[in-house]
Design a protein around this motif. Structure first.
Motif, PDB file in Angstrom:
ATOM      1  N   THR A 161      39.109  27.429  17.920  1.00 24.44           N
ATOM      2  CA  THR A 161      40.045  27.874  16.883  1.00 24.44           C
ATOM      3  C   THR A 161      40.872  26.730  16.319  1.00 24.44           C
ATOM      4  OG1 THR A 161      41.658  28.418  18.612  1.00 24.44           O
ATOM      5  CG2 THR A 161      40.201  30.194  17.857  1.00 24.44           C
ATOM      6  N   ASP A 162      40.981  25.633  17.078  1.00 30.74           N
ATOM      7  CA  ASP A 162      41.781  24.501  16.620  1.00 30.74           C
ATOM      8  C   ASP A 162      40.945  23.402  15.978  1.00 30.74           C
ATOM      9  OD1 ASP A 162      40.490  23.830  18.945  1.00 30.74           O
ATOM     10  OD2 ASP A 162      42.171  22.690  19.792  1.00 30.74           O
ATOM     11  N   ALA A 163      39.645  23.630  15.798  1.00 29.90           N
ATOM     12  CA  ALA A 163      38.778  22.604  15.214  1.00 29.90           C
ATOM     13  C   ALA A 163      39.101  22.418  13.734  1.00 29.90           C
ATOM     14  CB  ALA A 163      37.315  22.983  15.395  1.00 29.90           C
ATOM     15  N   ARG A 164      39.278  21.167  13.328  1.00 37.79           N
ATOM     16  CA  ARG A 164      39.615  20.853  11.939  1.00 37.79           C
ATOM     17  C   ARG A 164      38.386  20.600  11.081  1.00 37.79           C
ATOM     18  NH1 ARG A 164      41.483  16.124  11.738  1.00 37.79           N
ATOM     19  NH2 ARG A 164      41.097  15.496  13.890  1.00 37.79           N
ATOM     20  N   GLY A 165      37.315  20.195  11.724  1.00 36.21           N
ATOM     21  CA  GLY A 165      36.112  19.860  10.981  1.00 36.21           C
ATOM     22  C   GLY A 165      34.961  19.625  11.934  1.00 36.21           C
ATOM     23  N   PHE A 166      33.889  19.033  11.416  1.00 39.46           N
ATOM     24  CA  PHE A 166      32.679  18.890  12.221  1.00 39.46           C
ATOM     25  C   PHE A 166      31.920  17.635  11.823  1.00 39.46           C
ATOM     26  CE2 PHE A 166      31.536  21.231   8.401  1.00 39.46           C
ATOM     27  CZ  PHE A 166      30.385  20.580   7.975  1.00 39.46           C
ATOM     28  N   VAL A 167      31.057  17.202  12.728  1.00 42.03           N
ATOM     29  CA  VAL A 167      30.064  16.175  12.454  1.00 42.03           C
ATOM     30  C   VAL A 167      28.872  16.468  13.353  1.00 42.03           C
ATOM     31  CG1 VAL A 167      31.061  14.565  14.151  1.00 42.03           C
ATOM     32  CG2 VAL A 167      29.575  13.699  12.330  1.00 42.03           C
ATOM     33  N   TYR A 168      27.670  16.285  12.828  1.00 40.68           N
ATOM     34  CA  TYR A 168      26.473  16.528  13.628  1.00 40.68           C
ATOM     35  C   TYR A 168      25.289  15.816  12.998  1.00 40.68           C
ATOM     36  CZ  TYR A 168      24.765  19.894  10.136  1.00 40.68           C
ATOM     37  OH  TYR A 168      24.310  20.475   8.975  1.00 40.68           O
ATOM     38  N   PHE A 169      24.209  15.748  13.750  1.00 41.73           N
ATOM     39  CA  PHE A 169      22.911  15.377  13.188  1.00 41.73           C
ATOM     40  C   PHE A 169      21.879  16.325  13.766  1.00 41.73           C
ATOM     41  CE2 PHE A 169      23.661  12.656  16.869  1.00 41.73           C
ATOM     42  CZ  PHE A 169      22.474  12.685  17.588  1.00 41.73           C
ATOM     43  N   HIS A 170      20.863  16.657  12.968  1.00 39.80           N
ATOM     44  CA  HIS A 170      19.849  17.614  13.406  1.00 39.80           C
ATOM     45  C   HIS A 170      18.605  16.883  13.904  1.00 39.80           C
ATOM     46  CE1 HIS A 170      17.973  16.892   9.505  1.00 39.80           C
ATOM     47  NE2 HIS A 170      19.081  17.306   8.884  1.00 39.80           N
ATOM     48  N   SER A 171      17.621  17.647  14.367  1.00 35.29           N
ATOM     49  CA  SER A 171      16.472  17.035  15.035  1.00 35.29           C
ATOM     50  C   SER A 171      15.635  16.176  14.094  1.00 35.29           C
ATOM     51  CB  SER A 171      15.602  18.116  15.687  1.00 35.29           C
ATOM     52  OG  SER A 171      15.072  19.005  14.720  1.00 35.29           O
ATOM     53  N   GLN A 172      15.611  16.502  12.804  1.00 37.98           N
ATOM     54  CA  GLN A 172      14.888  15.641  11.864  1.00 37.98           C
ATOM     55  C   GLN A 172      15.590  14.290  11.720  1.00 37.98           C
ATOM     56  OE1 GLN A 172      13.969  17.695   8.152  1.00 37.98           O
ATOM     57  NE2 GLN A 172      13.675  19.615   9.253  1.00 37.98           N
ATOM     58  N   ASN A 173      16.925  14.300  11.773  1.00 35.85           N
ATOM     59  CA  ASN A 173      17.673  13.042  11.779  1.00 35.85           C
ATOM     60  C   ASN A 173      17.356  12.238  13.036  1.00 35.85           C
ATOM     61  OD1 ASN A 173      20.446  14.989  10.619  1.00 35.85           O
ATOM     62  ND2 ASN A 173      19.071  13.785   9.345  1.00 35.85           N
ATOM     63  N   THR A 174      17.227  12.941  14.165  1.00 39.88           N
ATOM     64  CA  THR A 174      16.870  12.266  15.417  1.00 39.88           C
ATOM     65  C   THR A 174      15.516  11.592  15.293  1.00 39.88           C
ATOM     66  OG1 THR A 174      18.105  13.930  16.687  1.00 39.88           O
ATOM     67  CG2 THR A 174      16.550  12.555  17.902  1.00 39.88           C
ATOM     68  N   ASP A 175      14.540  12.306  14.723  1.00 44.69           N
ATOM     69  CA  ASP A 175      13.207  11.726  14.542  1.00 44.69           C
ATOM     70  C   ASP A 175      13.282  10.449  13.705  1.00 44.69           C
ATOM     71  OD1 ASP A 175      12.163  13.846  15.962  1.00 44.69           O
ATOM     72  OD2 ASP A 175      11.417  14.925  14.197  1.00 44.69           O
ATOM     73  N   ALA A 176      14.078  10.483  12.644  1.00 40.19           N
ATOM     74  CA  ALA A 176      14.207   9.308  11.782  1.00 40.19           C
ATOM     75  C   ALA A 176      14.832   8.142  12.541  1.00 40.19           C
ATOM     76  CB  ALA A 176      15.041   9.649  10.551  1.00 40.19           C
ATOM     77  N   ALA A 177      15.870   8.431  13.326  1.00 41.51           N
ATOM     78  CA  ALA A 177      16.517   7.374  14.107  1.00 41.51           C
ATOM     79  C   ALA A 177      15.553   6.784  15.125  1.00 41.51           C
ATOM     80  CB  ALA A 177      17.757   7.930  14.802  1.00 41.51           C
ATOM     81  N   ALA A 178      14.784   7.655  15.785  1.00 41.34           N
ATOM     82  CA  ALA A 178      13.825   7.189  16.784  1.00 41.34           C
ATOM     83  C   ALA A 178      12.725   6.341  16.157  1.00 41.34           C
ATOM     84  CB  ALA A 178      13.212   8.379  17.515  1.00 41.34           C
ATOM     85  N   SER A 179      12.486   6.540  14.856  1.00 41.96           N
ATOM     86  CA  SER A 179      11.462   5.771  14.142  1.00 41.96           C
ATOM     87  C   SER A 179      12.025   4.506  13.506  1.00 41.96           C
ATOM     88  CB  SER A 179      10.814   6.647  13.061  1.00 41.96           C
ATOM     89  OG  SER A 179      10.180   7.773  13.645  1.00 41.96           O
ATOM     90  N   GLY A 180      13.319   4.242  13.734  1.00 42.72           N
ATOM     91  CA  GLY A 180      13.913   3.002  13.263  1.00 42.72           C
ATOM     92  C   GLY A 180      14.544   3.058  11.896  1.00 42.72           C
ATOM     93  N   HIS A 181      14.883   4.254  11.409  1.00 37.86           N
ATOM     94  CA  HIS A 181      15.409   4.399  10.052  1.00 37.86           C
ATOM     95  C   HIS A 181      16.912   4.674  10.003  1.00 37.86           C
ATOM     96  CE1 HIS A 181      11.316   4.281   8.699  1.00 37.86           C
ATOM     97  NE2 HIS A 181      10.993   5.362   9.389  1.00 37.86           N
ATOM     98  N   GLY A 182      17.632   4.417  11.083  1.00 33.47           N
ATOM     99  CA  GLY A 182      19.052   4.729  11.094  1.00 33.47           C
ATOM    100  C   GLY A 182      19.279   6.214  11.326  1.00 33.47           C
ATOM    101  N   LEU A 183      20.547   6.584  11.465  1.00 36.80           N
ATOM    102  CA  LEU A 183      20.887   7.970  11.779  1.00 36.80           C
ATOM    103  C   LEU A 183      21.847   8.521  10.737  1.00 36.80           C
ATOM    104  CD1 LEU A 183      20.715  10.348  13.829  1.00 36.80           C
ATOM    105  CD2 LEU A 183      22.773   9.386  14.902  1.00 36.80           C
ATOM    106  N   MET A 184      21.448   9.601  10.077  1.00 38.16           N
ATOM    107  CA  MET A 184      22.290  10.245   9.077  1.00 38.16           C
ATOM    108  C   MET A 184      23.160  11.300   9.753  1.00 38.16           C
ATOM    109  SD  MET A 184      21.203  12.069   5.483  1.00 38.16           S
ATOM    110  CE  MET A 184      20.549  13.570   6.214  1.00 38.16           C
ATOM    111  N   LEU A 185      24.464  11.239   9.491  1.00 41.79           N
ATOM    112  CA  LEU A 185      25.415  12.192  10.052  1.00 41.79           C
ATOM    113  C   LEU A 185      25.941  13.101   8.945  1.00 41.79           C
ATOM    114  CD1 LEU A 185      27.529   9.861  12.382  1.00 41.79           C
ATOM    115  CD2 LEU A 185      25.447  11.139  12.928  1.00 41.79           C
ATOM    116  N   LEU A 186      25.988  14.386   9.235  1.00 40.65           N
ATOM    117  CA  LEU A 186      26.528  15.386   8.324  1.00 40.65           C
ATOM    118  C   LEU A 186      27.898  15.808   8.846  1.00 40.65           C
ATOM    119  CD1 LEU A 186      23.202  17.373   7.998  1.00 40.65           C
ATOM    120  CD2 LEU A 186      24.108  15.674   6.410  1.00 40.65           C
TER     121      LEU A 186
END
Length: 305
Positions: free
Chosen positions: A228-253
């Motif tokens: 209830t006290d959360a002001r916002g969020f940040v996450y990355f999904h599994s497709q972002n993980t795949d990209a990071a694992a392939s050497g393309h950096g990690l996109m955060l939403l």
């Protein structure tokens, strides 16, 4: 903390518990829906585990396995404290934890040989490429990877990989990755990322790694993750993980739960600051409509299982 994962009958998964927490999990075993637990070390190694079964009013059936079927042992124990002592010793990999109990070899029955995969070269390469991509991502356990390997090449009229073949393939690739990570020194970039996310979570920003399968699902589900006290969020999904694992950096939403661009921009600033405090570099133009990219990034995520 003990370098183990404890899984219980009621679906709980406890990672890196203390000796006191392990003792508590053992002592509570016996009720409906909570009659057993399985423990493996970190990283998980195929066919190396300890497990316990107990129903209220009965004894404790304790087992451990150390590789092949002829290394699977069992013992019946009267009380929980002897079980706690044995499992704590097993988790610490001490030399004398088996002493004091009379272990016997458990007959697990005959083992059948798994036939080799009947795939052409292109299919085999594509299957191994996909399994390794998810394996390097570092969030899937061996069972999840085996399910992926079994289902990946399925068509309407063909199922070329059996569950047993999938498990053999995954176990081989898993052990190769475990061997790779023994050469890594110090804190890795994914561990720095986890440290940054923990700081953001503490600061009132819901932070989730490898969360859902895609952006659409992530945006629709992230609101249920925060308190209830959360002001916002940040996450990355599994497709972002795949990209990071392939050497393309990690996109955060990221964003604010009030849906305002001002809050979203402020959350973005906090995310970037937390990442920089964890010695990670980012690319972001301060536009609340643009994702934050963590780059350069060496994706060396240690396996847990």
């Amino acid at each position: 903390m003990l370098e183990i994962v404890v899984k219980t009958e009621n679906g709980e998964r406890h990672v890196r518990v203390s000796a006191e927490e392990l003792a508590g999990l053992v002592r509570r075993v016996g009720g409906d829906g909570d009659r057993f637990l399985v423990i493996h070390r970190i990283p998980d190694v195929p066919d190396v585990f300890a497990q316990l079964w107990h129903e209220a009013g009965g004894g404790y059936a304790l087992e451990h396995r150390d590789g092949a079927a002829d290394r699977h042992f069992q013992v019946m124990v009267d009380g929980s404290e002897a079980v706690v002592e044995a499992l704590t010793g097993w988790a610490r990999q001490g030399s004398a934890w088996r002493s004091g109990l009379v272990w016997s070899l458990l007959d697990t029955g005959p083992t059948s040989e798994v036939p080799p995969l009947d795939l052409d070269e292109d299919e085999r390469k594509e299957l191994e490429r996909r399994v390794r991509e998810v394996l390097v991502g570092g969030y899937a356990d061996r069972a999840e990877l085996a399910e992926l390997a079994e289902e990946y090449l399925v068509t309407a009229d063909r199922r070329p990989v059996s569950r047993e073949q999938a498990e053999v393939l995954v176990d081989r690739m898993w052990l190769e990755r475990v061997a790779e990570q023994t050469t890594w020194q110090g804190e890795t970039d994914p561990e720095r990322l986890t440290r940054a996310f923990a700081a953001l979570q503490e600061a009132g920003i819901t932070a989730r790694e490898n969360f859902t399968c895609c952006r659409s699902c992530g945006q629709s589900e992230i609101g249920d993750e925060g308190g209830t006290d959360a002001r916002g969020f940040v996450y990355f999904h599994s497709q972002n993980t795949d990209a990071a694992a392939s050497g393309h950096g990690l996109m955060l939403l990221y964003g604010g739960f009030d849906n305002s661009s001002e809050t979203t921009a402020a959350i973005g600033q906090e995310v970037v600051a937390a990442l920089e405090a964890a010695d990670l570099q980012t690319t972001w133009d301060c536009d609340p409509g643009q994702a934050i990219t963590v780059t350069p990034l060496e994706w060396r995520k240690r396996l847990v299982g």
